[in-house]
Design a protein around this motif. Structure first.
Motif, PDB file in Angstrom:
ATOM      1  N   SER A 132      -5.481  -3.357   6.877  1.00  0.00           N
ATOM      2  CA  SER A 132      -4.581  -4.488   7.089  1.00  0.00           C
ATOM      3  C   SER A 132      -5.381  -5.798   7.129  1.00  0.00           C
ATOM      4  O   SER A 132      -6.472  -5.857   7.700  1.00  0.00           O
ATOM      5  CB  SER A 132      -3.826  -4.271   8.405  1.00  0.00           C
TER       6      SER A 132
ATOM      7  N   SER B  78      -5.304   3.358   3.058  1.00  0.00           N
ATOM      8  CA  SER B  78      -6.281   2.285   2.853  1.00  0.00           C
ATOM      9  C   SER B  78      -6.493   2.040   1.360  1.00  0.00           C
ATOM     10  O   SER B  78      -6.454   2.970   0.550  1.00  0.00           O
ATOM     11  CB  SER B  78      -7.605   2.635   3.534  1.00  0.00           C
TER      12      SER B  78
ATOM     13  N   ASP C 281       0.828  -1.215   0.000  1.00  0.00           N
ATOM     14  CA  ASP C 281       0.000   0.000   0.000  1.00  0.00           C
ATOM     15  C   ASP C 281       0.860   1.263   0.000  1.00  0.00           C
ATOM     16  O   ASP C 281       0.372   2.355  -0.291  1.00  0.00           O
ATOM     17  CB  ASP C 281      -0.962   0.002   1.203  1.00  0.00           C
TER      18      ASP C 281
ATOM     19  N   ASN D  37      -1.260  -5.044   2.835  1.00  0.00           N
ATOM     20  CA  ASN D  37      -0.774  -4.660   4.168  1.00  0.00           C
ATOM     21  C   ASN D  37      -1.337  -5.742   5.077  1.00  0.00           C
ATOM     22  O   ASN D  37      -2.519  -6.072   4.956  1.00  0.00           O
ATOM     23  CB  ASN D  37      -1.345  -3.289   4.544  1.00  0.00           C
TER      24      ASN D  37
ATOM     25  N   THR E 244      -5.146   2.186   7.811  1.00  0.00           N
ATOM     26  CA  THR E 244      -4.807   1.142   6.833  1.00  0.00           C
ATOM     27  C   THR E 244      -5.970   0.142   6.728  1.00  0.00           C
ATOM     28  O   THR E 244      -6.870   0.118   7.571  1.00  0.00           O
ATOM     29  CB  THR E 244      -3.535   0.339   7.246  1.00  0.00           C
TER      30      THR E 244
END
Ligand SMILES: NC(=O)c1ccc[n+]([C@@H]2O[C@H](COP(=O)([O-])OP(=O)(O)OC[C@H]3O[C@@H](n4cnc5c(N)ncnc54)[C@H](OP(=O)(O)O)[C@@H]3O)[C@@H](O)[C@H]2O)c1
Length: 286
Positions: free
Chosen positions: A191, A251, A104, A155, A189
Motif C-alpha cells: 500500500s 503485493s 491490485d 493500493n 499488500t
C-alpha cells in the motif's frame, strides 16, 4: 503556456478528493461528482468530455466497495466496466489522455500455476477472484480497446473526506480511542500513501500501458497497524495478530516504476511519516 486541465471523476471520493488537493495548485482541475454525472448513465459525462476536451482525465470513480460488488454484480459491471468504455471512447475522441485507476485486486493473491502469490509484475496474467477485481480488469481492457491509456494498478492509504475510508484512519481512530483491534497476519499488500501515489501519477502522466504504482515493501495488515502505532505514538499492544479467513498476498512489483521515476520508490513507513507531517501541518487539504 496554458495550464493543463485535469478532469477528475469521483472527486468526492477518497482518491478523487486527494487528487483535487494534490493537483489544484499545479493545473486547472475540473472535479466530477456522482450528482453531476451518474456513471450508470455515462453518456452525459462522455458529452462533457468531448465538449470540454480536458488535457487529462483521471478516472477514479468506481464502486470500490467489494461487498457491494458481490451483492450487485450488475452495478459493478455498469460502473466499473461499461462506463469506463464509454468514457475512454469520449476521451479518445477529445484527444484527452485517460488515466484509469485500477487495483491490485486484479490478482487473486493465491499461489497459481506453480508460482507463489504476490510480487506481481505488469506482465503477469491477472486472475481476479472477486466481482470487484473482475469488473476493474474488464474496465482496464475496455479502456485499452478505445484509447491509449495509462493504467495504474494500486493500493493506497491516507486521509479521506469521511475520515473513515482508509486503513490508516481505521488504526488511528481505533487506537486513539483506546480500543482493541485485530491485525491480519496473512493479508499482504504494497500500500502506498495516497499523496505519493498522486505524485507518481503526475510524473508518469504521459506514459501509456500498465504501471504498478505501489510502495516498494510488502507487509501484512498486522505489520501496517504496528507501523501506524509507531508513527503516531499510539499503543501497539491494542493490536492483536489474527488470521483472516481470506488469506492473500496481493503485493505488486515496483520494478518498472523504479525504472521510471527520478527518485526511489517510497516504503510504507516513509509514507506514514509523510501522512503524519501533512496531518500536523494542516497541509492536507481534504
Ligand atoms: N481504496 C483503495 O485502497 C483502492 C485500492 C485499489 C484501487 N482502488 C481504486 O481507486 C479508485 C478510487 O477508490 P476510492 O478508494 O477513492 O473509492 P471511494 O472513496 O469509494 O470513491 C469512489 C468514487 O466513485 C464515485 N462513484 C461511485 N459510483 C458512482 C456512480 N454510479 N456514478 C458516479 N460516481 C460514482 C463515488 O461517488 P460518491 O462520493 O457519490 O459515492 C466516489 O466519489 C477506484 O477506481 C478503486 O477501484 C482503490
Amino acid at each position: 503556456m496554458t495550464q493543463a486541465t485535469w478532469m477528475i471523476t469521483g472527486s468526492n471520493g477518497f482518491l478523487g478528493a486527494n487528487a483535487v488537493a494534490h493537483l489544484d495548485s499545479k493545473v486547472t482541475v475540473i472535479g466530477i461528482t456522482r450528482e453531476q454525472h451518474d456513471l450508470t448513465m455515462p453518456e452525459s459525462l462522455a458529452q462533457e468530455i468531448t465538449e470540454t476536451k480536458p488535457t487529462y482525465l483521471l478516472h477514479t470513480a468506481a464502486i470500490a466497495d467489494h461487498a457491494l460488488c458481490e451483492e450487485r454484480p450488475d452495478l459493478a459491471e455498469a460502473v466499473n466496466s461499461e462506463a469506463t468504455k464509454v468514457i475512454a471512447r469520449a476521451a479518445h475522441k477529445a484527444g484527452t489522455k485517460l488515466i484509469y485507476i485500477s487495483t491490485d485486486a486484479v490478482f487473486s493473491g493465491q499461489p497459481s500455476a506453480g508460482k507463489p502469490a504476490g510480487n506481481y509484475k505488469e506482465s503477469d496474467q491477472p486472475n481476479p477472484n472477486t466481482v470487484y477485481g473482475e469488473s476493474k480488469l474488464v474496465g482496464e481492457r475496455n479502456a485499452e480497446s478505445e484509447t491509449n491509456p495509462l493504467i495504474v494498478r494500486t493500493n493506497f492509504f491516507g486521509w479521506s473526506p469521511t475520515g473513515q475510508r482508509s486503513i490508516l484512519e481505521f488504526f488511528v481512530n481505533e487506537l486513539r480511542a483506546n480500543r482493541s483491534v485485530n491485525g491480519f497476519t496473512n493479508v499482504t499488500t504494497t500500500s502506498l500513501y495516497a499523496q505519493t501515489l498522486l505524485d507518481y501519477i503526475y510524473q508518469l502522466k504521459d506514459h501509456s500501458g500498465i504501471f504498478h504504482l505501489t510502495s516498494r515493501d510488502a507487509i501484512t495488515k498486522y505489520e501496517f497497524g504496528i507501523k501506524v502505532a509507531e508513527a503516531f505514538n499510539l499503543n501497539e499492544s491494542l493490536i492483536t495478530a489474527v488470521q483472516s479467513p481470506d488469506s492473500k498476498d496481493i503485493s505488486l512489483s515496483t520494478h518498472k516504476l523504479a525504472q521510471s521515476l527520478d527518485s526511489g520508490v517510497q516504503g510504507q513507513s516513509e509514507g506514514l511519516l509523510l501522512a503524519r507531517t501533512n496531518l500536523q501541518s494542516g497541509n492536507l487539504i481534504i
